[in-house]
Design a protein around this motif. Sequence first.
Motif, short mmCIF file in Angstrom:
data_model
loop_
_atom_site.label_atom_id
_atom_site.label_comp_id
_atom_site.label_asym_id
_atom_site.label_seq_id
_atom_site.Cartn_x
_atom_site.Cartn_y
_atom_site.Cartn_z
N GLU A 60 0.81 -1.21 0.00
CA GLU A 60 0.00 0.00 0.00
C GLU A 60 0.85 1.26 0.00
O GLU A 60 0.54 2.23 -0.70
N VAL A 61 1.90 1.27 0.81
CA VAL A 61 2.75 2.45 0.89
C VAL A 61 3.76 2.39 -0.26
O VAL A 61 4.72 1.63 -0.23
N GLY A 62 3.51 3.17 -1.28
CA GLY A 62 4.39 3.19 -2.44
C GLY A 62 3.81 2.54 -3.67
O GLY A 62 4.49 2.49 -4.70
N GLU A 63 2.57 2.06 -3.62
CA GLU A 63 2.00 1.42 -4.81
C GLU A 63 1.92 2.38 -5.99
O GLU A 63 1.95 1.97 -7.16
N GLU A 64 1.85 3.68 -5.70
CA GLU A 64 1.78 4.67 -6.78
C GLU A 64 3.05 4.68 -7.63
O GLU A 64 3.02 5.13 -8.79
N SER A 65 4.17 4.19 -7.07
CA SER A 65 5.41 4.15 -7.86
C SER A 65 5.28 3.21 -9.05
O SER A 65 6.04 3.31 -10.01
N TYR A 66 4.32 2.32 -9.01
CA TYR A 66 3.99 1.46 -10.14
C TYR A 66 2.80 2.01 -10.94
O TYR A 66 2.88 2.20 -12.16
N HIS A 67 1.70 2.29 -10.26
CA HIS A 67 0.48 2.66 -10.96
C HIS A 67 0.60 3.99 -11.70
O HIS A 67 0.09 4.12 -12.82
N GLU A 68 1.27 4.97 -11.10
CA GLU A 68 1.43 6.25 -11.79
C GLU A 68 2.23 6.10 -13.08
O GLU A 68 1.90 6.70 -14.11
N VAL A 69 3.28 5.30 -13.02
CA VAL A 69 4.18 5.17 -14.18
C VAL A 69 3.56 4.30 -15.26
O VAL A 69 3.84 4.48 -16.45
N LEU A 70 2.72 3.36 -14.88
CA LEU A 70 2.04 2.53 -15.86
C LEU A 70 0.97 3.31 -16.62
O LEU A 70 0.72 3.05 -17.79
N VAL A 71 0.37 4.30 -15.96
CA VAL A 71 -0.79 4.99 -16.54
C VAL A 71 -0.46 6.34 -17.17
O VAL A 71 -0.76 6.59 -18.34
N HIS A 72 0.13 7.24 -16.39
CA HIS A 72 0.16 8.63 -16.82
C HIS A 72 1.07 8.96 -17.99
O HIS A 72 0.72 9.84 -18.80
N PRO A 73 2.21 8.30 -18.17
CA PRO A 73 2.99 8.61 -19.37
C PRO A 73 2.23 8.40 -20.67
O PRO A 73 2.28 9.24 -21.58
N VAL A 74 1.50 7.30 -20.79
CA VAL A 74 0.74 7.07 -22.04
C VAL A 74 -0.49 7.96 -22.11
O VAL A 74 -0.85 8.44 -23.20
N MET A 75 -1.14 8.19 -20.99
CA MET A 75 -2.33 9.05 -21.01
C MET A 75 -1.98 10.49 -21.38
O MET A 75 -2.74 11.17 -22.09
N LEU A 76 -0.82 10.96 -20.92
CA LEU A 76 -0.41 12.33 -21.22
C LEU A 76 0.25 12.45 -22.59
O LEU A 76 0.34 13.55 -23.14
N ALA A 77 0.74 11.35 -23.14
CA ALA A 77 1.31 11.37 -24.49
C ALA A 77 0.22 11.32 -25.56
O ALA A 77 0.40 11.82 -26.67
N HIS A 78 -0.92 10.71 -25.23
CA HIS A 78 -2.03 10.66 -26.18
C HIS A 78 -2.73 12.02 -26.22
O HIS A 78 -3.00 12.61 -25.18
N PRO A 79 -3.05 12.52 -27.40
CA PRO A 79 -3.65 13.86 -27.49
C PRO A 79 -5.05 13.95 -26.89
O PRO A 79 -5.44 15.03 -26.42
N ASN A 80 -5.80 12.86 -26.88
CA ASN A 80 -7.17 12.93 -26.37
C ASN A 80 -7.66 11.53 -25.99
O ASN A 80 -8.49 10.94 -26.69
N PRO A 81 -7.18 10.99 -24.87
CA PRO A 81 -7.55 9.62 -24.48
C PRO A 81 -8.97 9.57 -23.90
O PRO A 81 -9.19 9.89 -22.73
N ARG A 82 -9.91 9.15 -24.70
CA ARG A 82 -11.32 9.13 -24.28
C ARG A 82 -11.77 7.73 -23.85
O ARG A 82 -12.57 7.59 -22.94
N ARG A 83 -11.27 6.71 -24.54
CA ARG A 83 -11.70 5.33 -24.23
C ARG A 83 -10.47 4.51 -23.88
O ARG A 83 -9.51 4.43 -24.67
#
Length: 288
Positions: A60-83
């Motif tokens: 629980e303490v530190g799980e974001e070190s995985y989840h943030e890196v798995l999600v946000h780089p691709v979500m922020l690289a995509h111009p409009n991630p809707r689905r």
Amino acid sequence: MGYNEQERAFIEWYPRGYGVGFKVRERLFETQTKYQRLEIYETEGFGKLLVLDGTVQLVEVGEESYHEVLVHPVMLAHPNPRRVLVIGGGDGGTLREVLKHGTVEKATMVEIDDGVVEASYIYLDVAKDLLDRLLKGEEPRAELIIGDGVKYLRESDERFDVIIVDSTDPVGPAKLLFSEEFYRSAYEKLNEKGLYITQAGSVYLFTNELLDAYRAMKRVFDRVYYFSFPVIGYASPWSFLVGVKGDIDFRKVDTRRAEKLGLYYYDPERHETLFQMPKYVRDLLERA
């Protein structure tokens, strides 16, 4: 591998005698689900620990070190991630991060093991409120499907902007999720501009598996990127692979959209630091 009652510790042993361990206060839960052995421990300093078939999934303490890196780089690289499609991720952490993006109209999570979802909801403080809404069918922008992600991707008529695979390690039962056949299914289900990401194991200890997955993805996607990040609880640095469909440049992310995300580990302003890789591994990948 596993819990040592005498030492009051859980240790996951990797190849060549390398281990990652946590001091344990007590074992809270254990069961054999339809698919895997599931255990939950209370650790001394990192909250609760989720283990599947003897491998650490998160603390629980530190799980974001995985989840943030798995999600946000691709979500922020995509111009409009809707689905967005999430395969695996039954603890809810990946979907939690996906839904932080206001552009998302619908996110689908396909988890094969309902036992992981149930245990995560009961015991883990990762995405309890989100899992509660999903289980009740009350989350307006997301749905939970209990089923085989490989079969779902092959048979679904849906199209996605981003596909995120939050699976166990690229060995054993999860190996199909790292196959060329699966990557082709994912590529076909991406929209004209789309991104696919998967975790790909320990850089040092699963190097061959990383290389195999990278080669297979290169045969399918228009471009493939690799990067690594130190994940708490894993034999870090941990590797990730990104497949691109269309003209998206994964080396650039929209830092303005990141301002409201409240990130703790992944820094979009230093996105380029993700691409640091040990020289010998980079050389192997470049020759793959």
